[in-house]
Design a protein around this motif. Structure first.
Motif, PDB file in Angstrom:
ATOM      1  N   ASP A  16     -30.440  42.190  19.615  1.00  8.59           N
ATOM      2  CA  ASP A  16     -31.667  41.547  20.084  1.00  8.59           C
ATOM      3  C   ASP A  16     -31.324  40.199  20.707  1.00  8.59           C
ATOM      4  N   SER A  18     -33.319  38.626  22.891  1.00  6.03           N
ATOM      5  CA  SER A  18     -34.544  38.104  23.502  1.00  6.03           C
ATOM      6  C   SER A  18     -34.606  36.580  23.442  1.00  6.03           C
ATOM      7  N   TRP A  19     -33.853  35.989  22.553  1.00  2.00           N
ATOM      8  CA  TRP A  19     -33.844  34.540  22.397  1.00  2.00           C
ATOM      9  C   TRP A  19     -33.037  33.829  23.485  1.00  2.00           C
ATOM     10  N   LYS A  21     -32.307  32.298  26.745  1.00  2.00           N
ATOM     11  CA  LYS A  21     -33.170  31.791  27.819  1.00  2.00           C
ATOM     12  C   LYS A  21     -32.442  31.685  29.157  1.00  2.00           C
ATOM     13  N   GLN A  23     -30.310  32.448  32.457  1.00  2.72           N
ATOM     14  CA  GLN A  23     -30.366  33.570  33.379  1.00  2.72           C
ATOM     15  C   GLN A  23     -29.170  33.508  34.308  1.00  2.72           C
ATOM     16  N   GLU A  28     -26.360  38.002  32.268  1.00  5.53           N
ATOM     17  CA  GLU A  28     -26.772  39.411  32.202  1.00  5.53           C
ATOM     18  C   GLU A  28     -25.594  40.316  31.850  1.00  5.53           C
ATOM     19  N   LYS A  31     -25.035  39.876  28.118  1.00  9.17           N
ATOM     20  CA  LYS A  31     -26.137  40.484  27.368  1.00  9.17           C
ATOM     21  C   LYS A  31     -25.998  42.008  27.360  1.00  9.17           C
TER      22      LYS A  31
END
Length: 176
Positions: A16, A18-19, A21, A23, A28, A31
């Motif tokens: 997870d 989602s935390w 921030k 970009q 990516e 992630k």
């Protein structure tokens, strides 16, 4: 809480993201890599805990990550031997890759000694799986390959397996 439950907690935590921030392309990339690793580790942890429902999903992961095939197949074979999973379809699917690993060392991202150890362990696990299923010819062939590999990297395993291989060869020859 058991070891597997604890492992799942950690895997789901790093899955997870989602935390995050930040970009960008590099963010990516990382992630996606963590998500990919978490998916593989979820399958692997389920396999090691006795859940055979993820065999196909893990097979797909191995298929898509050629550099991890020996390690992935080794993990699958260990689980199959421990929990008596039927992985015949997976072995048939990877038949060519397994045969290649019998004849060539697949080092990939691992050092030579570690790659040899994993390959020898895979041959041993394959032998065990096939011998239990009474496929003596192939089981003995993989056991002999494991013995040959262990001779180069682990003398204690080599001595034990060499004795076992000789006994099995003798039994097989007296049955014919």
């Amino acid at each position: 809480m058991g070891d597997y439950e604890q492992a799942f907690i950690h895997i789901y935590r790093y899955a997870d993201l989602s935390w995050v921030k930040e970009q960008g392309e590099e963010v990516e990339y990382w992630k996606n890599l963590f998500i990919e690793w978490s998916e593989a580790n979820i399958c692997l942890t389920k396999l090691w805990s006795g859940d055979g429902t993820v065999i196909e999903r893990y097979r797909t992961y191995i298929e898509n990550h050629k550099e991890e095939q020996v390690t992935g197949l080794l993990n699958m074979m260990k689980a199959a031997n421990k929990y008596n999973f039927n992985v015949d379809e997976t072995l048939k699917y990877f038949e060519h890759e397994i045969e290649e690993s019998v004849h060539e060392l697949a080092e990939g991202r691992y050092n030579r000694k570690l790659a040899m150890d994993r390959q020898a362990n895979l041959m041993f696990e394959l032998a065990q799986y096939l011998l239990i299923r009474q496929d003596y010819d192939n089981g003995l062939r993989y056991l002999k390959k494991a013995v040959k590999d262990y001779k180069q990297i682990n003398h204690e395993k080599y001595k034990m397996l060499a004795v076992a291989a000789n006994i099995l060869q003798h039994i097989k020859s007296t049955d014919n």
